[in-house]
Design a protein around this motif. Sequence first.
Motif, mmCIF file in Angstrom:
data_model
loop_
_atom_site.group_PDB
_atom_site.id
_atom_site.type_symbol
_atom_site.label_atom_id
_atom_site.label_comp_id
_atom_site.label_asym_id
_atom_site.label_seq_id
_atom_site.Cartn_x
_atom_site.Cartn_y
_atom_site.Cartn_z
ATOM 1 N N THR A 107 0.807 -1.214 0.000
ATOM 2 C CA THR A 107 0.000 0.000 0.000
ATOM 3 C C THR A 107 0.839 1.263 0.000
ATOM 4 N N GLN A 108 2.168 1.131 0.210
ATOM 5 C CA GLN A 108 3.087 2.271 0.264
ATOM 6 C C GLN A 108 2.726 3.246 1.385
ATOM 7 N N ARG A 109 2.237 2.706 2.498
ATOM 8 C CA ARG A 109 1.879 3.517 3.658
ATOM 9 C C ARG A 109 2.328 2.817 4.923
ATOM 10 N N LEU A 110 2.269 3.540 6.025
ATOM 11 C CA LEU A 110 2.547 2.945 7.321
ATOM 12 C C LEU A 110 1.319 2.179 7.789
ATOM 13 N N VAL A 111 1.544 0.988 8.289
ATOM 14 C CA VAL A 111 0.447 0.169 8.797
ATOM 15 C C VAL A 111 0.834 -0.327 10.186
ATOM 16 N N GLY A 112 -0.149 -0.679 10.984
ATOM 17 C CA GLY A 112 0.099 -1.206 12.308
ATOM 18 C C GLY A 112 0.801 -2.551 12.236
ATOM 19 N N ALA A 113 1.669 -2.801 13.218
ATOM 20 C CA ALA A 113 2.428 -4.052 13.206
ATOM 21 C C ALA A 113 2.780 -4.441 14.629
ATOM 22 N N THR A 114 3.262 -5.666 14.766
ATOM 23 C CA THR A 114 3.762 -6.119 16.055
ATOM 24 C C THR A 114 5.167 -5.559 16.251
ATOM 25 N N ALA A 115 5.674 -5.656 17.473
ATOM 26 C CA ALA A 115 7.004 -5.124 17.757
ATOM 27 C C ALA A 115 8.068 -5.848 16.947
ATOM 28 N N ALA A 116 7.940 -7.154 16.832
ATOM 29 C CA ALA A 116 8.946 -7.922 16.082
ATOM 30 C C ALA A 116 8.933 -7.546 14.613
ATOM 31 N N ALA A 117 7.762 -7.365 14.031
ATOM 32 C CA ALA A 117 7.673 -7.010 12.620
ATOM 33 C C ALA A 117 8.139 -5.578 12.376
#
Length: 116
Positions: free
Chosen positions: A9-19
Amino acid sequence: MYYKFSGFTQRLVGATAAAAYTPQGLKSLVPTDSPNPDLIFGTSKPAPGLPAADPFLSTNKVPDLQKVFQRSDGLPVHLKRGYPDRMLYRTTMAMAIGGTFYCLVALYIASQPKKQ
């Protein structure tokens, strides 16, 4: 909350700490699982199956190359290593001149009126 860059998507997305702390395409230098659980640390013997010295470890060539490139002999830096550098330079110049000549001839031919 942690964020990472999504290549889709070329945007910031929510993620886990490890990812979030492991970007795409990068791998950790230290393996996460031990290849040999019976490995004993602190021995002077190399592990079986490994070469005695890593292949990328060799003598440092930087001081020798610095002496060659910092010599004041009036040559440009791209010609300091002798015959191979001269041949590469001459080949590059010949290709550049030949390509320019080819483009000029092609433009001349393309600009001529078409005969019917």
